[in-house]
Design a protein around this motif. Structure first.
Motif, PDB file in Angstrom:
ATOM      1  N   PRO A  91       0.800  -1.222   0.000  1.00  0.00           N
ATOM      2  CA  PRO A  91       0.000   0.000   0.000  1.00  0.00           C
ATOM      3  C   PRO A  91       0.835   1.276   0.000  1.00  0.00           C
ATOM      4  N   HIS A  92       0.310   2.312  -0.660  1.00  0.00           N
ATOM      5  CA  HIS A  92       0.746   3.666  -0.341  1.00  0.00           C
ATOM      6  C   HIS A  92      -0.034   4.058   0.903  1.00  0.00           C
ATOM      7  N   LEU A  93       0.646   4.591   1.903  1.00  0.00           N
ATOM      8  CA  LEU A  93       0.081   4.658   3.254  1.00  0.00           C
ATOM      9  C   LEU A  93      -0.964   5.739   3.464  1.00  0.00           C
ATOM     10  N   PHE A  94      -0.936   6.787   2.681  1.00  0.00           N
ATOM     11  CA  PHE A  94      -1.728   7.977   2.994  1.00  0.00           C
ATOM     12  C   PHE A  94      -3.106   7.878   2.337  1.00  0.00           C
ATOM     13  N   VAL A  95      -4.117   7.643   3.165  1.00  0.00           N
ATOM     14  CA  VAL A  95      -5.486   7.411   2.693  1.00  0.00           C
ATOM     15  C   VAL A  95      -6.219   8.744   2.667  1.00  0.00           C
ATOM     16  N   ARG A  96      -6.663   9.126   1.485  1.00  0.00           N
ATOM     17  CA  ARG A  96      -7.301  10.431   1.315  1.00  0.00           C
ATOM     18  C   ARG A  96      -8.764  10.250   0.931  1.00  0.00           C
ATOM     19  N   SER A  97      -9.576  11.218   1.325  1.00  0.00           N
ATOM     20  CA  SER A  97     -10.999  11.166   1.003  1.00  0.00           C
ATOM     21  C   SER A  97     -11.352  12.032  -0.191  1.00  0.00           C
ATOM     22  N   ALA A  98     -10.430  12.888  -0.616  1.00  0.00           N
ATOM     23  CA  ALA A  98     -10.667  13.758  -1.779  1.00  0.00           C
ATOM     24  C   ALA A  98      -9.320  14.233  -2.295  1.00  0.00           C
ATOM     25  N   ASP A  99      -9.306  14.761  -3.508  1.00  0.00           N
ATOM     26  CA  ASP A  99      -8.086  15.337  -4.055  1.00  0.00           C
ATOM     27  C   ASP A  99      -7.952  16.800  -3.632  1.00  0.00           C
ATOM     28  N   CYS A 100      -6.737  17.313  -3.706  1.00  0.00           N
ATOM     29  CA  CYS A 100      -6.436  18.708  -3.361  1.00  0.00           C
ATOM     30  C   CYS A 100      -5.249  19.142  -4.209  1.00  0.00           C
ATOM     31  N   ARG A 101      -4.761  20.354  -3.994  1.00  0.00           N
ATOM     32  CA  ARG A 101      -3.653  20.869  -4.807  1.00  0.00           C
ATOM     33  C   ARG A 101      -2.408  19.981  -4.667  1.00  0.00           C
ATOM     34  N   TYR A 102      -2.228  19.362  -3.507  1.00  0.00           N
ATOM     35  CA  TYR A 102      -1.040  18.548  -3.280  1.00  0.00           C
ATOM     36  C   TYR A 102      -1.148  17.187  -3.967  1.00  0.00           C
ATOM     37  N   THR A 103      -2.280  16.535  -3.849  1.00  0.00           N
ATOM     38  CA  THR A 103      -2.426  15.231  -4.507  1.00  0.00           C
ATOM     39  C   THR A 103      -2.417  15.393  -6.023  1.00  0.00           C
ATOM     40  N   ARG A 104      -2.994  16.478  -6.526  1.00  0.00           N
ATOM     41  CA  ARG A 104      -2.963  16.709  -7.983  1.00  0.00           C
ATOM     42  C   ARG A 104      -1.545  16.947  -8.478  1.00  0.00           C
ATOM     43  N   ALA A 105      -0.679  17.431  -7.584  1.00  0.00           N
ATOM     44  CA  ALA A 105       0.731  17.641  -7.941  1.00  0.00           C
ATOM     45  C   ALA A 105       1.583  16.405  -7.647  1.00  0.00           C
ATOM     46  N   GLY A 106       0.944  15.309  -7.207  1.00  0.00           N
ATOM     47  CA  GLY A 106       1.681  14.087  -6.912  1.00  0.00           C
ATOM     48  C   GLY A 106       2.281  14.037  -5.520  1.00  0.00           C
ATOM     49  N   GLU A 107       1.912  14.995  -4.645  1.00  0.00           N
ATOM     50  CA  GLU A 107       2.454  15.045  -3.282  1.00  0.00           C
ATOM     51  C   GLU A 107       1.430  14.440  -2.313  1.00  0.00           C
ATOM     52  N   HIS A 108       1.213  13.140  -2.444  1.00  0.00           N
ATOM     53  CA  HIS A 108       0.128  12.483  -1.715  1.00  0.00           C
ATOM     54  C   HIS A 108       0.353  12.454  -0.204  1.00  0.00           C
ATOM     55  N   ALA A 109       1.599  12.524   0.245  1.00  0.00           N
ATOM     56  CA  ALA A 109       1.867  12.529   1.683  1.00  0.00           C
ATOM     57  C   ALA A 109       1.503  13.860   2.333  1.00  0.00           C
ATOM     58  N   GLN A 110       1.187  14.855   1.533  1.00  0.00           N
ATOM     59  CA  GLN A 110       0.780  16.166   2.051  1.00  0.00           C
ATOM     60  C   GLN A 110      -0.712  16.417   1.847  1.00  0.00           C
ATOM     61  N   ALA A 111      -1.479  15.382   1.587  1.00  0.00           N
ATOM     62  CA  ALA A 111      -2.906  15.531   1.279  1.00  0.00           C
ATOM     63  C   ALA A 111      -3.639  16.308   2.371  1.00  0.00           C
ATOM     64  N   LEU A 112      -4.469  17.247   1.943  1.00  0.00           N
ATOM     65  CA  LEU A 112      -5.264  18.028   2.886  1.00  0.00           C
ATOM     66  C   LEU A 112      -6.433  17.226   3.442  1.00  0.00           C
ATOM     67  N   HIS A 113      -7.009  16.365   2.632  1.00  0.00           N
ATOM     68  CA  HIS A 113      -8.196  15.597   3.034  1.00  0.00           C
ATOM     69  C   HIS A 113      -7.758  14.182   3.420  1.00  0.00           C
ATOM     70  N   LEU A 114      -6.979  14.102   4.487  1.00  0.00           N
ATOM     71  CA  LEU A 114      -6.371  12.834   4.876  1.00  0.00           C
ATOM     72  C   LEU A 114      -7.266  12.110   5.884  1.00  0.00           C
ATOM     73  N   ARG A 115      -7.673  10.896   5.509  1.00  0.00           N
ATOM     74  CA  ARG A 115      -8.444  10.054   6.419  1.00  0.00           C
ATOM     75  C   ARG A 115      -7.548   9.359   7.433  1.00  0.00           C
ATOM     76  N   GLY A 116      -6.316   9.189   7.114  1.00  0.00           N
ATOM     77  CA  GLY A 116      -5.379   8.552   8.027  1.00  0.00           C
ATOM     78  C   GLY A 116      -4.222   7.917   7.298  1.00  0.00           C
ATOM     79  N   ILE A 117      -3.305   7.324   8.061  1.00  0.00           N
ATOM     80  CA  ILE A 117      -2.099   6.700   7.539  1.00  0.00           C
ATOM     81  C   ILE A 117      -2.104   5.242   7.979  1.00  0.00           C
ATOM     82  N   ILE A 118      -2.048   4.325   7.018  1.00  0.00           N
ATOM     83  CA  ILE A 118      -2.114   2.894   7.319  1.00  0.00           C
ATOM     84  C   ILE A 118      -0.968   2.498   8.246  1.00  0.00           C
ATOM     85  N   GLY A 119      -1.324   1.859   9.365  1.00  0.00           N
ATOM     86  CA  GLY A 119      -0.335   1.401  10.323  1.00  0.00           C
ATOM     87  C   GLY A 119       0.148   2.453  11.284  1.00  0.00           C
ATOM     88  N   VAL A 120      -0.240   3.706  11.050  1.00  0.00           N
ATOM     89  CA  VAL A 120       0.186   4.817  11.909  1.00  0.00           C
ATOM     90  C   VAL A 120      -1.012   5.366  12.676  1.00  0.00           C
TER      91      VAL A 120
END
Length: 342
Positions: free
Chosen positions: A84-113
């Protein structure tokens, strides 16, 4: 299912029988084969940086096979190997659209963390978070989730060019993978660590030289390594420890206008005065996990042998506290793997 459960801050994990995760329509259930131990697992255990809702199943470097898919999942088949990629997001934002998924604004959580993870017989993840490491073994494939992607993301943040110079400050698992990436890019690297026990692996991974952090006149030795063309230090320091002491050392290793890429995380304040930062025009760059493309590229680099994640020890799930203790006491040269299923 069997799982190693974290029940209280500062306590060992407890092996328990808990319910197997139930799936949402976009989720996938994975039978866990391996899961790596990371320094962040120690932070979680100590209540630093991340405090999940307890009880919690940690483990954020898992790999396994798909055993069930939600009704809306397409493109993933049963028995497929996944990480898995760890960062679970509920929507896209400026960061996920730029490929920076670890900085997602709409973060549901981090798998295992902050979400249940891989120190269990099964874990779940959204289908959009899963990667397919067909040519990579489970143990090293799981390391993609954190260790390998972190090394690759930091390497890219540094924006080094061929024949530039770098210090890797902390020659543990991620540091060794950074040295491999630097060697592949023809960047001269020096390893600095507290322990000489790690020097052989650091040199094998690509370091030209290795020094202890307490070596006499170490800043002068770093300047000698960089050479007169560099001026007064190396082009980049990768800081993998995160203590006040090591941040102060990093500032002494970097040349004027040089970069310090901060990867290590500790609850300390950097011992670098702003006069030095301003007058020497130092660039201090934070680096976390990476995006989905970083993860795909990390798997490809492993498959091609550019990155060879160092595995120091493997334990069954029943001995997870032994593995955590070795990582806590820095008694391993590389990553520790928990094997849940053969």
């Amino acid at each position: 299912m069997k799982a190693a459960v974290f029940e209280a801050i500062g306590s060992p994990l407890v092996l328990e029988e808990i319910p197997t995760p139930s799936l949402g329509p976009d989720e996938v259930l994975v039978e866990t084969h391996t899961c790596g131990i990371c320094r962040t697992d120690i932070h979680i255990q100590d209540g630093l940086a991340y405090v999940p809702r307890l009880p919690h199943v940690p483990g954020h470097e898992p790999a396994g096979r798909v055993v069930e898919v939600g009704r809306e999942v397409t493109g993933i088949r049963l028995d497929q190997r996944v990480v898995p990629h760890l960062f679970v997001r509920s929507a896209d934002c400026r960061y996920t659209r730029a490929g920076e998924h670890a900085q997602a604004l709409h973060l549901r959580g981090i798998i295992g963390v902050t979400l249940p993870g891989g120190f269990a017989e099964y874990f779940k993840a959204p289908a959009q978070n899963l990667l397919l490491p067909d040519a990579v073994p489970f143990d090293v494939g799981g390391l993609t989730c954190c260790g390998v992607i972190t090394a690759l993301h930091a390497f890219r943040k540094a924006m080094l060019r061929e024949q530039e110079t770098a210090v890797v400050l902390g020659a543990g698992g991620i540091g060794l993978m950074l040295l491999q990436l630097l060697r592949a890019a023809s960047i001269r690297a020096l390893a600095v660590d507290r322990s000489e026990d790690r020097f052989a692996l650091a040199l094998q991974a690509g370091a030209e030289r290795a020094l202890t952090l307490e070596a006499a006149a170490i800043a002068d030795q770093v300047r000698d390594f960089a050479g007169p063309r560099a001026g007064d230090g190396v082009d980049c320091v990768f800081e993998l420890v995160g203590s006040a002491h090591t941040m102060q050392a990093a500032a002494g290793f970097a040349r004027r206008g040089g970069r310090i890429v901060v990867i290590g995380e500790e609850a300390e304040f950097p011992a670098i005065d702003t006069i030095r930062i301003a007058q020497r025009e130092l660039q201090i760059i934070g680096s976390r996990n990476g995006g989905l493309q970083d993860a795909r590229d990390a798997l490809d680099l492993i498959a091609r042998g550019v990155i060879r994640p160092p595995i120091a020890a493997t334990f069954p799930l029943a001995q997870i506290n032994r593995g955590l203790d070795l990582v806590r006491r820095n008694q391993v040269q590389g990553r520790v793997i928990i094997r849940i299923r053969d």
